[in-house]
Motif scaffolding. Structure first.
Motif, short mmCIF file in Angstrom:
data_model
loop_
_atom_site.label_atom_id
_atom_site.label_comp_id
_atom_site.label_asym_id
_atom_site.label_seq_id
_atom_site.Cartn_x
_atom_site.Cartn_y
_atom_site.Cartn_z
N SER A 5 38.09 35.40 43.44
CA SER A 5 39.19 36.11 42.44
C SER A 5 38.42 36.87 41.68
CB SER A 5 40.26 35.33 42.35
OG SER A 5 40.29 34.67 40.98
N VAL A 6 38.96 38.04 41.10
CA VAL A 6 38.34 38.52 40.15
C VAL A 6 39.18 39.48 38.97
CG1 VAL A 6 37.28 41.06 39.25
CG2 VAL A 6 36.89 39.48 41.17
N GLN A 7 39.15 39.25 38.20
CA GLN A 7 40.31 39.86 37.04
C GLN A 7 39.77 40.56 35.98
OE1 GLN A 7 41.85 36.41 34.77
NE2 GLN A 7 43.33 35.60 36.63
N ILE A 8 40.34 41.77 35.82
CA ILE A 8 40.16 42.96 35.36
C ILE A 8 41.59 42.97 34.21
CG2 ILE A 8 40.40 44.72 36.65
CD1 ILE A 8 38.35 45.78 35.51
N LYS A 9 41.69 43.64 33.18
CA LYS A 9 42.69 44.13 32.15
C LYS A 9 42.42 45.52 32.03
CE LYS A 9 42.93 39.36 29.90
NZ LYS A 9 43.49 39.11 28.28
N LEU A 10 43.63 46.09 32.30
CA LEU A 10 44.18 47.21 31.96
C LEU A 10 45.18 47.78 30.43
CD1 LEU A 10 44.89 48.87 35.24
CD2 LEU A 10 43.08 49.42 34.09
N VAL A 11 44.54 48.98 30.27
CA VAL A 11 45.67 49.08 28.77
C VAL A 11 46.48 50.07 28.98
CG1 VAL A 11 45.78 49.68 26.40
CG2 VAL A 11 44.36 47.81 26.89
N ARG A 117 50.37 48.07 25.74
CA ARG A 117 50.41 46.84 26.97
C ARG A 117 49.82 47.10 27.90
NH1 ARG A 117 55.05 48.77 31.12
NH2 ARG A 117 54.37 48.25 32.64
N SER A 118 48.89 44.89 27.82
CA SER A 118 47.99 45.05 28.32
C SER A 118 48.32 44.20 29.72
CB SER A 118 47.11 43.82 27.68
OG SER A 118 45.94 43.75 28.57
N GLU A 119 48.02 45.09 31.26
CA GLU A 119 47.84 44.41 32.32
C GLU A 119 46.71 43.65 33.05
OE1 GLU A 119 51.04 44.80 33.69
OE2 GLU A 119 51.56 45.78 32.48
N CYS A 120 46.71 42.35 33.01
CA CYS A 120 45.83 41.88 34.27
C CYS A 120 46.14 41.97 35.65
CB CYS A 120 46.03 40.07 33.50
SG CYS A 120 44.54 39.44 34.24
N LEU A 121 45.39 42.52 35.74
CA LEU A 121 44.89 42.61 38.21
C LEU A 121 44.33 41.05 37.85
CD1 LEU A 121 44.68 45.85 38.25
CD2 LEU A 121 46.60 45.44 37.92
N THR A 122 44.64 41.08 39.11
CA THR A 122 44.16 40.00 40.12
C THR A 122 43.83 40.12 41.47
OG1 THR A 122 44.53 37.94 37.96
CG2 THR A 122 43.67 37.13 40.29
N PHE A 123 41.91 40.36 41.90
CA PHE A 123 42.37 40.95 42.83
C PHE A 123 41.42 38.87 43.64
CE2 PHE A 123 41.59 44.54 40.56
CZ PHE A 123 42.21 44.98 41.63
N GLN A 124 41.89 39.05 44.16
CA GLN A 124 41.62 37.99 45.42
C GLN A 124 40.63 38.58 47.07
OE1 GLN A 124 44.98 35.43 46.89
NE2 GLN A 124 46.55 37.13 45.24
N ASN A 125 39.67 37.31 46.79
CA ASN A 125 38.40 37.93 47.64
C ASN A 125 38.33 38.97 47.72
OD1 ASN A 125 38.52 35.15 48.50
ND2 ASN A 125 40.63 34.97 49.26
N PRO A 126 37.97 39.96 46.99
CA PRO A 126 37.42 41.47 47.33
C PRO A 126 36.06 41.16 48.42
CG PRO A 126 37.20 40.53 45.13
CD PRO A 126 37.47 39.96 45.14
N SER A 127 35.98 42.47 48.87
CA SER A 127 34.86 42.84 49.26
C SER A 127 33.71 43.02 48.28
CB SER A 127 34.29 44.08 50.08
OG SER A 127 34.73 45.57 48.86
N GLU A 128 32.40 42.39 49.00
CA GLU A 128 30.82 42.61 47.94
C GLU A 128 31.36 43.81 46.93
OE1 GLU A 128 28.18 41.67 45.45
OE2 GLU A 128 29.59 40.04 46.51
N ARG A 131 33.67 44.27 44.82
CA ARG A 131 34.01 43.04 43.40
C ARG A 131 32.48 43.72 42.32
NH1 ARG A 131 30.31 39.02 41.84
NH2 ARG A 131 28.85 40.08 42.81
N GLN A 132 31.18 43.98 42.90
CA GLN A 132 30.54 44.65 42.02
C GLN A 132 31.50 45.61 41.02
OE1 GLN A 132 27.93 43.33 41.39
NE2 GLN A 132 27.41 44.62 39.94
N LYS A 133 32.18 46.52 41.67
CA LYS A 133 32.78 47.57 40.82
C LYS A 133 33.64 47.22 39.93
CE LYS A 133 32.78 50.94 44.80
NZ LYS A 133 33.15 51.40 45.87
N LEU A 134 34.47 46.15 40.33
CA LEU A 134 35.01 45.12 39.31
C LEU A 134 34.53 44.64 38.21
CD1 LEU A 134 37.46 43.58 41.49
CD2 LEU A 134 38.38 45.85 40.02
N GLY A 139 35.11 43.25 34.64
CA GLY A 139 36.07 42.18 35.59
C GLY A 139 35.59 41.02 35.40
N VAL A 140 35.71 39.83 35.40
CA VAL A 140 35.75 38.15 35.48
C VAL A 140 36.24 37.45 36.78
CG1 VAL A 140 35.90 36.41 33.53
CG2 VAL A 140 35.64 38.09 32.25
N VAL A 141 34.74 36.66 37.38
CA VAL A 141 34.77 36.49 38.87
C VAL A 141 35.17 34.82 38.50
CG1 VAL A 141 33.11 36.03 40.67
CG2 VAL A 141 32.53 38.06 39.35
#
Length: 292
Positions: A5-11, A117-128, A131-134, A139-141
């Motif tokens: 998974s890859v987590q990334i935060k938006l504000v 406000r901070s929003e944490c998005l978690t992407f499960q099993n993204p394509s390679e 994933r690199q864009k994140l 983004g944190v893998v």
């Protein structure tokens, strides 16, 4: 192979303040709503576009931004829910995530509002590729199932009686007014969110197991209709916004409460003149125009 998974935060955030003087249309506030990466991260690597769904009373209420900065600035006179969609540069699902943003404006004599406000998005099993864009956007893998990250709720803003309809970055005093067709909270015409393999954690209600988006509950009730024309509603709106006596304002609240057609939060009491029935509008008119 272990799940990844890859987590990334938006504000998400906004600033709002009183104008030095109202516009010709009666707009009393300037406001700006923004979407950005946390700690200066460049989210453009994985964000295709950001769509702000303004209230339908605004000209061209659907505002689309394909390049940073992702922000919209306007002028108005009241608060409303402003849906924000973030579309991803992803060939697979998920394609987008949707947030319900509560655009609050300061009351008369209140200081300017500035909140995020901070929003944490978690992407499960993204394509390679995705994933690199994140990762390029901060983004944190991690391996295994996605973690749930709680979001800090925005600070509450004081407000006694706020009307709906508002725009950009800020100034000071002027009497409150409502926009032409008087719509309040809850903008219409916003598209529905899609299911996806992205989880969004926030103070809002979560969207489901297949990872929709967080949405805030707003408390409006059953809607009705009236036969008043725009001119009559506008006149009543001006009368209501000319009231300054707290006792009179409380009487207005009491009348609206009888209909159930209002949205009550910790900081606002919101209603839409267009949704009220003829009897309620007549009561309001008699209250503000006792000699008529």
């Amino acid at each position: 192979m272990a799940a990844q998974s890859v987590q990334i935060k938006l504000v998400l955030g906004h600033s709002a303040q009183w104008r030095k003087r109202p516009t010709q249309e009666g707009f009393t506030h300037d406001w700006t709503v923004v979407v950005r990466g946390e700690d200066g991260q460049e989210i453009k690597h994985f964000v295709e576009k950001v769509v702000f769904h303004l209230h339908e009373s605004f000209p061209k209420p659907k505002r689309v931004y394909k390049e940073p900065p992702y922000h919209v600035s306007e002028s108005g006179y009241g608060s409303f829910m402003l849906p924000v969609e973030v579309h991803f540069r992803n060939k697979d699902e998920p394609k987008k995530v949707r947030f319900e943003y509560d655009l609050l404006l300061p009351n008369l004599n209140d200081p300017p509002i500035s909140q995020i406000r901070s929003e944490c998005l978690t992407f499960q099993n993204p394509s390679e590729e995705f994933r690199q864009k994140l990762v390029d956007s901060g983004g944190v893998v991690s391996g295994g199932p996605p973690a749930v990250v709680e979001k800090k709720p925005p600070p509450s803003q004081p407000a006694f009686l706020q009307k709906k309809r508002s725009g950009e970055e800020l100034e000071s005093n002027a009497p409150k007014k409502r926009r032409k067709d008087k719509p309040k909270k809850k903008p219409a015409g916003s598209s529905s969110s899609e299911s996806s393999d992205v989880d969004s954690s926030s103070e809002s209600e979560s969207g489901g197991d297949d990872g929709v988006v967080a949405t805030k509950k707003s408390g409006g009730k059953k809607q009705t209709s009236n036969t008043w024309n725009t001119f009559e509603l506008k006149r009543l709106h001006k009368r209501l916004n000319s009231l300054q006596d707290p006792t009179q304002l409380q009487e207005i609240v009491n009348i609206i409460e009888q209909t159930g057609l209002y949205n009550l939060t910790a900081s606002t009491f919101d209603f839409d003149l267009c949704k009220l029935d003829n009897d309620t509008l007549d009561k309001l008119r008699k209250f503000v125009e006792p000699t008529s």
